[in-house]
Design a protein around this motif. Structure first.
Motif, mmCIF file in Angstrom:
data_model
loop_
_atom_site.group_PDB
_atom_site.id
_atom_site.type_symbol
_atom_site.label_atom_id
_atom_site.label_comp_id
_atom_site.label_asym_id
_atom_site.label_seq_id
_atom_site.Cartn_x
_atom_site.Cartn_y
_atom_site.Cartn_z
ATOM 1 N N PRO A 164 0.927 -1.254 -0.044
ATOM 2 C CA PRO A 164 0.072 0.096 0.168
ATOM 3 C C PRO A 164 0.890 1.181 0.052
ATOM 4 C CG PRO A 164 -0.831 -1.566 1.488
ATOM 5 C CD PRO A 164 0.368 -2.090 0.943
ATOM 6 N N VAL A 165 1.947 1.288 0.882
ATOM 7 C CA VAL A 165 2.907 2.562 0.941
ATOM 8 C C VAL A 165 4.290 1.922 1.130
ATOM 9 C CG1 VAL A 165 3.528 4.701 2.058
ATOM 10 C CG2 VAL A 165 0.956 3.789 1.880
ATOM 11 N N SER A 169 3.771 0.832 4.902
ATOM 12 C CA SER A 169 2.558 -0.049 4.913
ATOM 13 C C SER A 169 2.968 -1.158 3.961
ATOM 14 C CB SER A 169 1.310 0.567 4.865
ATOM 15 O OG SER A 169 0.423 -0.426 4.691
ATOM 16 N N SER A 185 -0.867 -0.615 8.320
ATOM 17 C CA SER A 185 -2.005 -0.747 7.794
ATOM 18 C C SER A 185 -2.308 -1.925 6.921
ATOM 19 C CB SER A 185 -2.742 0.551 7.054
ATOM 20 O OG SER A 185 -2.038 0.866 5.746
ATOM 21 N N ALA A 186 -1.414 -2.259 6.232
ATOM 22 C CA ALA A 186 -1.521 -3.710 5.359
ATOM 23 C C ALA A 186 -1.776 -4.684 6.302
ATOM 24 C CB ALA A 186 -0.075 -3.874 4.720
ATOM 25 N N GLU A 229 -8.682 0.571 8.683
ATOM 26 C CA GLU A 229 -8.957 -0.727 8.149
ATOM 27 C C GLU A 229 -10.239 -1.498 9.097
ATOM 28 O OE1 GLU A 229 -7.419 -1.491 5.088
ATOM 29 O OE2 GLU A 229 -6.428 0.315 5.520
ATOM 30 N N THR A 261 -5.595 5.290 5.414
ATOM 31 C CA THR A 261 -4.094 4.828 5.380
ATOM 32 C C THR A 261 -3.625 4.572 4.012
ATOM 33 O OG1 THR A 261 -4.953 2.647 5.379
ATOM 34 C CG2 THR A 261 -4.536 3.566 7.314
ATOM 35 N N HIS A 262 -4.259 4.414 3.066
ATOM 36 C CA HIS A 262 -3.939 4.350 1.459
ATOM 37 C C HIS A 262 -4.167 5.352 0.843
ATOM 38 C CE1 HIS A 262 -3.020 2.350 -2.070
ATOM 39 N NE2 HIS A 262 -3.257 1.187 -1.638
ATOM 40 N N LYS A 265 -6.875 6.032 -1.864
ATOM 41 C CA LYS A 265 -8.347 6.161 -1.290
ATOM 42 C C LYS A 265 -8.638 7.485 -0.884
ATOM 43 C CE LYS A 265 -8.463 1.327 0.412
ATOM 44 N NZ LYS A 265 -8.683 0.686 1.922
ATOM 45 N N THR A 319 2.574 8.887 3.953
ATOM 46 C CA THR A 319 1.265 8.445 3.217
ATOM 47 C C THR A 319 1.127 9.402 2.010
ATOM 48 O OG1 THR A 319 0.415 7.309 4.892
ATOM 49 C CG2 THR A 319 -1.031 7.850 3.263
#
Length: 555
Positions: A164-165, A169, A185-186, A229, A261-262, A265, A319
């Motif tokens: 994701p990052v 993440s 967050s992953a 999440e 977190t992503h 999004k 992020t």
């Protein structure tokens, strides 16, 4: 003039700079209608309460907590704590537990990463002790997990799954293959996916525990920092809080948020914040904040830094970059929404400050987003004066300021940050003196016994920068010496202001709450002990004798 209640013979810390001290109050219809000396009470008639010289302060505002995740952790099985000193002992401990408990549907454990030392725990290690059922290990700080192949397969995580990052993440890989170790967050959806079966009755029971604690502690308003999440249960908890409010069972004001977190999004989360803003807008529940996890944590080195970590020479990642933050600020400005960021590392807060500066240059006087950076464990010298200049709120989790992380803070922080930076953590006093709006919080994700939610713990550590034997705190948090630097200790007045009017300013409710002032909600606390002259060590044992919210005695 008729008043509902008249308070006299009190020592009132008002948190109002125009009238910092008073001795008498008059309350009507849940508001302060008089604040001053007893001579002014001749204009009022009503029930009189003589406080006998007791101390009064405004209601506490805890401006960064996790109300909704606390509900989840009340019912989340995080498993057995792994007792070990190295990787082999960890695997043997878990293997023996699984052997002794063969009927469990899945297995969960908690493991402190420090015990692995330089070893790497992989899915193959976990498959060797648990191949036919799911096995998840939560890293002690809660920001990473280890899982076996069964969990990776169910969530369709493969070698080709993108991070994701990257560097924040991500899925740890070796020779291009996922190892089963997942960061930030992953990892969180792997942890929380077992909570879908929680009932409304269970949610209500957990919330009732939190409300009871808050009222008895004198916490009258909070900022809820979201559930990354865990969006479905996050919304369900807000729905139950809304129902509580409709029934008159929610006395604590909750300023809510929706978390991102992503980075991909961003537009989706913006729409969700707007939807939540429409859906949750009652007397004691309001949502108007876009929450971003800009970086991770220091202990697992996902916090973003300007200067590399001493041991790994990595910097972590954010992020968003500054340009993306500026673009988000403009979108929030259009919608009348606010921004709150998890910013542990020096680079994370710098990126937010840079983004705000870019947006302010473009929007000028039209810029109206309330921006908050939370935690601020490490800050670069060049950024310390920018908070006041740019109007960015600084939110510190004050009970961390003893360096307490379950071990020798000097050994850990000096190893990853170097001595100079380790001796310059949590520079709250510097920001305070610069004119920035500094607010305090407890930042907890689990209810448990609420010991670390205690605002008087935060006040004590903010003043002492240690957790001594006199401190009412979790035993694992004990420290021997004061954590550097001594010049960052706060006064009792500064701690009280940060937990009252400054928190209200952060939330945008300073016209209603945060000080004992005419026209504001009559939220105030009465103490037998005089907080302004109380001993700093052991301050955490204080508790209000009486708690008033909207002029009504609640305890």
């Amino acid at each position: 003039m008729k008043a509902d209640t008249i308070i006299k013979n009190a020592k009132i810390f008002t948190a109002d700079k125009d009238k910092p001290q008073a001795t008498a109050l008059a309350l009507k219809d849940g508001k302060f209608v008089y604040v001053g000396d007893e001579g002014g009470l001749s204009d009022y008639e009503g029930e009189v309460i003589d406080l006998g010289g007791r101390r009064v302060i405004p209601g506490i505002i805890d401006s960064h907590v996790h109300v909704t995740t606390g509900v989840g952790f009340d019912y989340l099985d995080v498993g057995e704590y792994v007792v070990c000193s190295n990787k082999k002992e960890a695997v043997d401990f878990m293997g023996q537990y699984i052997k002794n408990n063969p009927d469990q549907e899945c297995y969960r454990f908690i493991l402190e990463r420090k015990y692995l030392k330089e070893d790497i725990l992989t899915k193959e290690d976990l498959d060797s002790i648990c191949q036919d059922k799911e096995l998840l290990i939560l890293e002690g700080e809660g920001h990473s997990v280890w899982v076996n192949s069964r969990i990776l397969e169910r969530h369709q995580i493969t070698d080709d799954t993108p991070d994701p990052v990257p560097e924040l993440s991500f899925y740890v890989r070796k020779d291009g293959h996922v190892t089963g170790n997942v960061f930030e967050s992953a990892a969180w959806h792997l942890l929380f996916d077992s909570l879908s079966k929680i009932t409304d009755e269970q949610i209500d029971a957990a919330l009732s525990r939190w409300i009871d604690f808050s009222v008895n502690a004198g916490v009258t308003a909070v900022f809820d920092a979201g559930w990354p999440e865990g969006e479905k249960l996050h919304e369900r908890v807000y729905e139950r809080l809304l129902e509580f409010d409709k029934k008159g069972k929610l006395p604590v004001y909750i300023d809510g948020s929706y978390a991102l977190t992503h980075p991909k999004k961003m537009k989706e989360v913006l729409e969700q914040v707007k939807r939540f803003n429409r859906k949750f807008n009652s007397e004691h529940l309001r949502v108007h904040t876009f929450k971003v996890f800009m970086d991770g944590t220091l202990r697992i080195e996902t916090a973003a830094q300007v200067t590399p970590y001493e041991d790994t020479h990595k910097k972590g990642a954010t992020t968003f970059n500054a340009e993306e933050v500026a673009e988000l600020m403009k979108l929030l400005n259009e919608e009348g929404l606010d921004f709150h960021a998890h910013t542990v590392g020096e680079q994370a807060s710098r990126v937010v400050l840079d983004g705000v500066e870019l947006a302010r240059k473009e929007l000028g006087d039209k810029f109206r987003v309330r921006v908050t950076c939370a935690h601020l464990e490490i800050q670069d010298d060049q950024d310390l004066g920018r908070f006041a200049k740019l109007g960015v709120n600084a939110n510190y989790t004050a009970w961390w300021h003893a360096g307490c992380i379950g071990g020798n803070p000097y050994e850990i922080w000096w190893r990853i940050l170097g001595e100079k930076r380790a001796n310059n953590m949590y520079r709250c006093k510097t920001l305070w003196d610069s004119g920035a709006n500094v607010a305090w919080s407890s930042d907890n994700i689990a209810y448990a016994d609420f010991s670390s939610w205690n605002p008087y713990l935060g006040i004590e550590v903010g003043m002492t920068r240690r957790i001594s034997e006199k401190t009412l705190a979790p035993e694992v948090s004990r420290t021997v010496d004061e954590f550097p630097s001594e010049d960052q200790k706060m006064s009792i007045e500064e701690m009280l202001l940060g937990y009252t009017i400054n928190g209200a300013r952060q939330l945008g409710i300073e016209d209603k709450k945060g000080s004992v002032s005419v026209g504001k909600d009559a939220d105030f606390l009465v103490f037998d002990n005089d907080l302004l002259t109380a001993e700093h060590e052991g301050f955490s044992h204080n508790k209000p004798r009486d708690v008033y919210i909207h002029g009504k005695k609640m305890n």
